[in-house]
Scaffold this active site. Structure first.
Site, PDB file in Angstrom:
ATOM      1  CG  HIS A  37     -25.385 -58.863  23.120  1.00 41.54           C
ATOM      2  ND1 HIS A  37     -26.438 -59.740  22.907  1.00 41.54           N
ATOM      3  CD2 HIS A  37     -24.450 -59.175  22.185  1.00 41.54           C
ATOM      4  CE1 HIS A  37     -26.160 -60.520  21.881  1.00 41.54           C
ATOM      5  NE2 HIS A  37     -24.956 -60.207  21.432  1.00 41.54           N
TER       6      HIS A  37
ATOM      7  CB  SER B 244     -24.422 -63.203  20.020  1.00 47.01           C
ATOM      8  OG  SER B 244     -24.790 -62.126  19.200  1.00 47.01           O
TER       9      SER B 244
END
Length: 253
Positions: free
Chosen positions: A233, A84
C-alpha cells in the site's frame, strides 16, 4: 486552515494529499525529488498534522477546503496526487473542479466503499494515556498490544509530538473516529473527469482490485494503470525512485 509545505519555486504546481493518519512530512523525500520539475505543495488534510479540524469530513467538504486553499494561494491549475484517503479527496476535487486539475494521479485506492480495517488502530491510539505517558517509545509499547506491525506503529507514532513537556496528537482522533464510516465510503463523483488520469497500484496491495475497473472508468474514462511490482500500500515509500520517475513521465508527456 490548511497547513502546507512547499518544495521548489519553478515549474507547474503539483499538490500532494496524504492518507489516513498521515501528514505532509510523510512525503518529504518524494517532494524533494519532484521539486526538480514542479512546485510541490504537500498538504495536511483536515484533522491531520497542523491543519484545522473539520467536524463533518465528507469528501465533498474536504475537496472544497482544498479548492479554497488553492484560491487563497493563487493556484489556478495544478497537477494533483493523492494516496489512499487522499486519493479519494483528489478524485472528489477533480470531479468537482476539473478545470483546476491538469492531470490526476491516484495512488492505491479506488472510488468504492471499503470495509473497516482501522478499528484496532483507533482503539489502540485512544487507549494511550498521554498524561501518564512520558515518551513516544512508551506510547509505542502500549500500541503494540493493538498493532503488531512495527512499520505501521512507527508510522502512527509520527503523529505524536511533545509540546510544553507533554505529549499530544497531531491528528484529531475523536473527529476522525466519528467520521470513519464516511471516510470508508466512495467519493461522490457526479461529473466525469476526462483529462489524463493515472492509477498506481502496489502489486501486493488489495486496495485496487479487478472488480473496481468499471467504477474507475465510469468516472475517469481517460485512465492508465501502473502496477509497481513487489510493493504494498505504501508503494511510494517502498520504491521511491521508480515512483517519482513515473510521476514525472506521466505529468510531462
Amino acid at each position: 486552515m490548511i497547513h502546507a509545505k512547499q518544495y521548489g519555486q519553478t515549474g507547474d504546481h503539483l499538490i500532494i494529499l496524504h492518507g489516513l493518519f498521515g501528514n505532509s512530512d510523510n512525503w518529504h523525500s518524494i517532494a524533494q525529488k519532484l521539486s526538480e520539475t514542479f512546485q510541490v505543495h504537500c498538504l495536511d488534510l483536515p484533522n491531520h498534522g497542523n491543519s484545522s479540524n473539520l467536524d463533518v469530513a465528507t469528501y465533498p467538504n474536504m475537496a472544497n477546503v482544498i479548492i479554497e486553499w488553492m484560491k487563497q494561494h493563487n493556484i489556478r491549475q495544478s497537477y494533483l496526487l493523492g494516496h489512499s484517503m487522499g486519493g479519494k479527496v483528489a478524485m472528489q476535487l477533480a470531479s468537482n473542479a476539473p478545470e483546476r486539475i491538469l492531470k490526476l494521479i491516484v495512488v492505491d485506492i479506488s472510488p468504492v466503499d471499503y470495509s473497516p480495517s482501522h478499528l484496532e488502530i483507533f482503539e489502540g491510539l485512544k487507549s494511550i494515556d498521554l498524561e501518564a505517558t512520558k515518551t513516544r517509545a512508551d506510547a509505542e509499547k502500549q500500541l503494540e498490544k493493538y498493532v503488531s506491525d512495527l512499520n505501521i506503529r512507527r508510522f502512527l507514532m509520527k503523529n505524536l509530538v511533545k509540546s510544553e513537556g507533554l505529549l499530544k496528537w497531531r491528528v484529531a482522533l475523536e473527529c476522525l473516529y466519528n467520521n470513519y464510516p464516511t471516510i470508508l465510503k466512495s467519493p461522490t463523483l457526479n461529473e466525469q473527469y476526462t483529462k489524463p488520469t493515472l492509477f498506481m497500484k502496489g502489486e501486493l496491495s488489495n486496495y485496487i482490485l479487478p472488480e473496481h475497473k468499471d467504477h474507475i472508468l465510469n468516472s475517469f474514462p481517460n485512465t492508465d494503470v501502473k502496477v509497481l511490482q513487489g510493493t504494498g500500500h505504501w508503494l511510494h515509500a517502498e520504491k521511491p525512485i521508480l515512483f517519482t520517475s513515473l510521476i514525472k513521465r506521466f505529468c510531462t508527456t
